[in-house]
Design a protein around this motif. Structure first.
Motif, short mmCIF file in Angstrom:
data_model
loop_
_atom_site.label_atom_id
_atom_site.label_comp_id
_atom_site.label_asym_id
_atom_site.label_seq_id
_atom_site.Cartn_x
_atom_site.Cartn_y
_atom_site.Cartn_z
N SER A 136 28.49 13.13 69.68
CA SER A 136 27.19 12.51 69.41
C SER A 136 26.04 13.40 69.86
O SER A 136 25.04 13.56 69.15
N GLN A 137 26.17 13.99 71.05
CA GLN A 137 25.11 14.87 71.55
C GLN A 137 24.97 16.12 70.67
O GLN A 137 23.86 16.59 70.42
N GLU A 138 26.10 16.66 70.22
CA GLU A 138 26.06 17.83 69.35
C GLU A 138 25.36 17.51 68.03
O GLU A 138 24.57 18.30 67.52
N ILE A 139 25.67 16.35 67.47
CA ILE A 139 25.05 15.94 66.21
C ILE A 139 23.55 15.75 66.38
O ILE A 139 22.75 16.20 65.56
N ASP A 140 23.16 15.10 67.46
CA ASP A 140 21.73 14.89 67.72
C ASP A 140 20.99 16.22 67.81
O ASP A 140 19.91 16.40 67.22
N ALA A 141 21.55 17.16 68.56
CA ALA A 141 20.89 18.45 68.75
C ALA A 141 20.82 19.24 67.45
O ALA A 141 19.78 19.85 67.14
N ALA A 143 20.90 18.01 64.34
CA ALA A 143 19.97 17.34 63.43
C ALA A 143 18.54 17.72 63.77
O ALA A 143 17.70 17.92 62.86
N GLU A 144 18.23 17.83 65.05
CA GLU A 144 16.89 18.24 65.47
C GLU A 144 16.60 19.68 65.04
O GLU A 144 15.50 19.99 64.57
N ARG A 160 20.78 14.13 59.70
CA ARG A 160 21.86 13.63 60.56
C ARG A 160 23.20 13.65 59.82
O ARG A 160 24.24 13.97 60.42
N THR A 164 26.34 15.80 61.02
CA THR A 164 27.64 15.15 61.23
C THR A 164 28.74 15.91 60.52
O THR A 164 29.81 16.20 61.10
#
Length: 220
Positions: A136-141, A143-144, A160, A164
């Motif tokens: 989840s943290q990897e995806i958030d970073a 996507a940013e 996102r 993913t």
């Protein structure tokens, strides 16, 4: 006399490393679910409260090893050459890591690495923690990072979804390489196949899934 800040930090790091080493030793000997946090604390000669200051959850005693790689995909995208798309940059980075036999790719046959991967992938609660927290943290970073100038026009949801796909591909390739190592092949023996699978996986993302799964290939 108070300890110097540098000395305090080194002592903290030694304590953290000792706790992690003892935890991994016990988990390998008995299995993750069979070892209590109290048992780990006793082996490291620290209190349970001290252990939790360094590792807030039991799963962190294993998963903390992924902390050095958190945000790596996002960094690759941010620092890529202008001529490379985000997907091409991540593909090139993964291929470089395969060549280096980086354990994060799964293509590493060192006994200690294999033992760790066996523990990780053979313990459902560790798999859940890996997905729920680190993925989840990897995806958030990522996507940013995909929202930065030069990455094209997109909506937050599109970014996102793309992040993913990219993170899951990386992790699934790693798991498949581990399965190959667990089946008895060496990293050198499996290297060409691992490269081919990575090329194929990232190629699907670079060209679009419709070119791989066109109309008329399934259904009634």
């Amino acid at each position: 006399m108070d300890e110097l800040p540098g000395l305090r930090e080194r002592k903290k790091e030694r304590t953290r490393n000792l706790i992690a080493q003892e935890a991994l030793r016990l988990f390998r000997e008995k299995g993750f679910d069979e070892v209590s946090v109290v048992e780990v604390a006793a082996a490291a000669e620290v209190s349970k409260a001290t252990l939790f200051r360094y590792f807030p959850a039991k799963e962190d005693l294993v998963l903390h090893r992924f902390a050095d790689h958190l945000g790596e995909a996002a960094r690759v995208v941010r620092e890529r050459p202008p001529a490379l798309t985000p997907t091409a940059a991540l593909r090139a980075h993964f291929l470089d890591r395969l060549a280096a036999r980086d354990p994060i790719t799964g293509l590493n046959d060192h006994p200690d690495v294999l033992s760790f991967m066996d523990l990780l992938y053979g313990t459902p609660s560790l798999q859940t923690g890996l997905v729920q927290r680190y993925r989840s943290q990897e995806i958030d970073a990522l996507a940013e990072a995909l929202a930065l100038p030069g990455t094209g026009d997109s909506t937050p949801l599109t970014r996102r979804l793309a992040a993913t796909h990219l993170i899951v591909v990386q992790q699934e390739l790693g798991m498949e390489n581990w399965r190959t190592m667990a089946a008895g092949r060496t990293a050198d023996e499996a290297y060409d196949d691992a490269v081919a699978e990575a090329e194929r996986a990232y190629g699907q993302l670079m060209t679009g899934l419709d070119t791989v799964f066109p109309a008329g290939t399934g259904g009634g």
